[in-house]
Design an enzyme around this catalytic site. Structure first.
Site, mmCIF file in Angstrom:
data_model
loop_
_atom_site.group_PDB
_atom_site.id
_atom_site.type_symbol
_atom_site.label_atom_id
_atom_site.label_comp_id
_atom_site.label_asym_id
_atom_site.label_seq_id
_atom_site.Cartn_x
_atom_site.Cartn_y
_atom_site.Cartn_z
ATOM 1 N N ASP A 298 -17.208 -63.969 -72.871
ATOM 2 C CA ASP A 298 -18.420 -64.696 -72.400
ATOM 3 C C ASP A 298 -17.486 -66.055 -72.724
ATOM 4 O OD1 ASP A 298 -20.571 -66.213 -71.247
ATOM 5 O OD2 ASP A 298 -22.045 -64.353 -71.576
HETATM 6 C C1 NOJ Z 1 -22.203 -67.149 -68.568
HETATM 7 C C2 NOJ Z 1 -22.838 -65.810 -68.953
HETATM 8 O O1 NOJ Z 1 -23.307 -65.575 -70.238
HETATM 9 C C3 NOJ Z 1 -22.094 -65.039 -67.794
HETATM 10 O O2 NOJ Z 1 -23.174 -64.246 -67.435
HETATM 11 C C4 NOJ Z 1 -21.370 -66.244 -67.012
HETATM 12 O O3 NOJ Z 1 -20.651 -64.728 -66.273
HETATM 13 C C5 NOJ Z 1 -20.782 -66.636 -67.859
HETATM 14 N N1 NOJ Z 1 -21.591 -68.192 -67.814
HETATM 15 C C6 NOJ Z 1 -19.721 -67.097 -66.306
HETATM 16 O O4 NOJ Z 1 -20.843 -68.666 -65.624
#
Ligand code: NOJ
Length: 770
Positions: A298
């Protein structure tokens, strides 16, 4: 052998605890190569040839994914330099085809090996055409339709040059305080597994690289839905029992359906940050489940291994992440890559080249499978034609209609009779908002368009019905605004209105109208990431507004937009219809539902709690020491939710009868068949979701009081009867045992119920015994 039961260890079942539906689909998906797909050997040969030419630095470059915000030129220029230097394998968050091609051109023209970039984006519930919030789509209990919805989303995203989505989010949660409940399928692993597999199929099509499709990346692996207190990013403490029986099955279903990517979670699972969890990312995901794709962290989750306190600097964080099984680092805007330190780790003998190669391979393989070496660019003129396909808007409207859940309909107030209606009062802070109907994970770069419920009603009713409108009150702006609100302007300070006068005006127009339709709930920025809440009360003075309009004595229809079980069960509104966040065609869907051009048939994918203080909760709880009911309750009231999991009304009624277990006794490893008759006992054509629940009476572990193990959504005309048949597979009768640490099937008697929600009373029994 223990008294009362015999346990049969089911090694064969070891990796398959989820829905029969997902296993069957997985079988279909495994018959590889699909027509048009590259063969595994072909891909492996190409990858090996390329790898042999790459330096360690170039390999490490493939492991970095950069945010590419075209709106912020200095950030974009910094990323351009990284791409040109061969230090980027992928980017995210640029969706303008011209910019996609511009960045891609740098990769394929300026780098030594001309390796194209992968472009990713959060395509969560549509790209240009916005579908309902994923939780809403789960409320349709219609995986085939959800598959179709995500294939529309994929086509639109591919048309602007995307290759990969960070979806589906398949985190189970029992806690609606958690804002990200928006993105998942709710509290149940069986429904969650069916939705996970359907979405992967929808995004990816028949195989990775299928035209008009994108790679699916289920997330957040694993356990994020159990974040303590429903607070975003907080740690998750999950027993092995819950992990295997509740949180992992939707991930397994997504992998079985062929997902090419997976995203690691932010938080620590039982003390180990998920991005550095070797057991999760290597033992379970790759060794047990056979995952062949790549793991992306993430955003910033590699770097945050330092924050978690398991690495002392970025270099150690990169090493821990890669050794655990994280292939790619998603790098937040403005931050530096950590994977660039891996060549030094090789030189220092901390990482072998074989280990590094193993992490690069699946990323290169994805690029070959997507055809990027032959065709790295997107046709800049294509997007508009794809966006304008009328089938897309139609699919979004039907999905919104089929996702709505009718919670109350006293005196059959709904559907409203168009012919008799002379005047309607449309009230509430969400009544004239198109944007809020779309929900979270929609940005200006999605270029969405939609209309409000008020606009939809005016369009439908023309001049024959007087439509009066009052905003009434405002939804307060967030105390701690989310960074997403800066992207789409929601954080800009709003002028306050006089809410006391607003309520009075709403009451006045309600008094002059035949019916009042209130559109209340949470604004779009109140769920999603960084959007947890500690209460399920209607925000601001909306409840006061609702009660004041109800007090006029006029019939009141409450339309809800939100993904939370808002505390409205104790209001006296005669009809309550939950639209979730219904998407860009949500207004037309709402109008069709109000007037009976569509009939609600959705069912709750969550228990509708009475208040936030009941969270976490699930209908599938374990039986426990049970004194008199009174002692089990909170002193202040009921233990039960306001509406149970699986609940939802229709404009017609259904009758279940003749539940028969056609195989009352089976040997372990065999299936059980149950039939039931379902009849539309009302006066309209409508849909019912017949749900099958099981309870294992005796076993090695205590098993839930009931668990969903089958469902069918069917459409029946008035008086039409249908014999429904359910097959309960050995996988449905098995579970992961904390005693033997494996999937087991016990010999036991089982209760089975079939009905319209998780309180179904029509019951039967059968026995599994040798
Ligand atoms: C953080 C989020 O937790 C995740 O779900 C997302 O895909 C990414 N940012 C990218 O935007």
């Amino acid at each position: 052998m223990k008294s009362g039961f015999r346990r049969i260890s089911q090694v064969l079942l070891a990796t398959c605890a989820m829905a029969a539906v997902s296993s069957a689909l997985a079988e279909a998906g495994r018959a590889s190569p699909q027509p048009g797909a590259m063969s595994d050997t072909d891909v492996a040969d190409k990858v090996d040839t390329l790898l042999a030419k790459m330096t360690d630095e170039e390999k490490a470059g493939q492991l970095s994914q950069y945010f590419y915000f075209s709106q912020f030129p200095p950030l974009a220029q910094k990323v351009d330099k990284e791409i040109a230097a061969g230090r980027a394998g992928a980017v995210l968050f640029t969706t303008d085809p011209k910019l996609v091609n511009r960045a891609q051109k740098i990769a394929v023209e300026q780098t030594r090996l001309k390796i194209p970039l992968l472009f990713g984006f959060d395509v969560i519930h549509g790209f240009h055409t916005i579908f309902p919030a994923p939780l809403g789509m789960a409320a349709s209990w219609d995986p085939a339709m959800v598959e179709q919805a995500q294939s529309v989303a994929a086509a639109e995203a591919r048309a602007v040059g995307m290759h990969w989505t960070f979806a589906p989010m398949v985190d189970i949660t029992l806690d609606p305080r958690w804002g990200r409940i928006f993105e998942g399928a709710g509290e149940d692993p069986y429904l969650g597994a069916a939705m996970a597999a359907a979405q992967v199929r929808g995004f990816q099509g028949r195989h990775i690289g299928a035209p008009g499709h994108i790679i699916a990346g289920p997330k957040h692996f694993a356990g994020y839905g159990a974040a303590m207190g429903g607070r975003d990013y907080d740690e998750a403490e999950i027993s092995e029992n819950q992990l295997h029986n509740l949180y992992l099955p939707p991930f397994k279903a997504a992998i079985d359906a062929g997902a090419g990517n997976i995203m690691s979670a932010y938080m620590a699972l039982n003390g180990v940050p998920a991005t550095a969890d070797h057991w999760l990312l290597t033992d379970v995901l790759r060794r047990q489940w056979g995952f062949k794709g790549w793991v992306v962290s993430d955003s910033g989750a590699v770097n945050s291994l330092v924050t978690h306190g398991v690495a002392s600097d970025g270099a150690e964080a990169a090493l821990k992440a890669i050794k655990a099984g994280t292939n790619m680092e998603m790098i937040p805007p403005g931050q530096n890559a950590n994977m660039v330190s891996l060549p030094a780790a090789i030189a220092a003998g901390k990482l072998s080249r074989t280990e590094l190669d193993a992490m690069v391979r699946p990323i290169l393989a994805a690029k070959f499978r997507m055809g990027l070496f032959e065709n790295p660019y997107v046709d800049e003129a294509k997007a508009k034609t794809v966006f304008d396909d009328p089938k897309h808007a139609l699919a979004a409207r039907i999905t919104a209609e089929r996702s709505a859940v009718l919670l109350r309909n006293e005196g059959n107030l709904l559907p409203l009779d168009h012919a008799k209606l002379k005047s309607i009062a449309v009230i509430g802070p969400l009544a004239d908002s198109a944007r809020d109907l779309m929900g979270s994970w929609v940005f200006p770069m999605n270029s969405p368009s939609g209309k409000s419920v008020l606009a939809g009603l005016r369009e439908k009713l023309g001049t024959k019905v007087a439509v009066a409108y009052a905003e009434g009150v405002q939804i307060p702006q967030r105390v701690n605004p989310s960074p997403f609100g800066t992207l789409d302007g929601t954080n800009k300070k709003r002028e306050p209105i006089d809410e006391t006068a607003g309520v009075a005006q709403a009451v006045a127009i309600a008094r002059q109208s035949d019916v009042a339709v209130l559109v209340l709930g949470e604004s779009q920025d109140m769920s999603g990431e960084m959007a947890s809440r500690a209460t399920f009360e209607l925000p601001g003075r909306q409840r006061e507004l609702l009660d004041a309009v109800v007090a006029t004595g006029k019939p009141v229809v409450l339309l809800l937009t939100s993904v939370r079980p808002l505390t409205i069960f104790d209001s006296k509104a005669a009809a309550i219809l939950d639209l979730w966040y219904p998407g860009s065609q949500g207004a037309d869907a709402a109008v069709n539902l109000l007037f009976g051009d569509a009939v609600p048939g959705g069912k709750l994918p969550i228990s509708w709690l009475r208040s936030a203080s009941q969270a976490p909760m699930t209908y599938a709880r374990l039986p426990s020491h049970a004194p008199a009911d009174a002692f089990k309750r909170y002193q202040e009231g009921s233990n039960e939710p306001a509406w149970p999991f699986g609940f939802g009304l229709s404009y017609t009624t259904f009758r279940y009868s003749d539940l028969k277990v056609t195989t009352p006794k089976v040997a372990p490893g065999h299936s059980v068949t149950v039939t039931v008759n379902l009849e539309n006992s009302g006066k309209r054509t409508g849909d019912e979701v017949a749900q099958l629940y099981l309870h294992q009476k005796v076993g090695g572990s205590s098993r839930p009081v009931r668990q969903l193990k089958g469902f069918q959504r069917v459409t029946l005309k008035p008086s039409e009867k249908r014999a429904l048949r359910f097959t309960i597979t050995p996988a449905d009768l098995s579970y992961w045992s904390d005693i033997t640490k494996e999937q087991v099937q016990d010999e036991s008697a089982f209760d089975v119920w079939i009905g319209g929600d998780s309180l179904a009373s029509l019951a039967g029994t059968f026995e599994v015994a040798k």
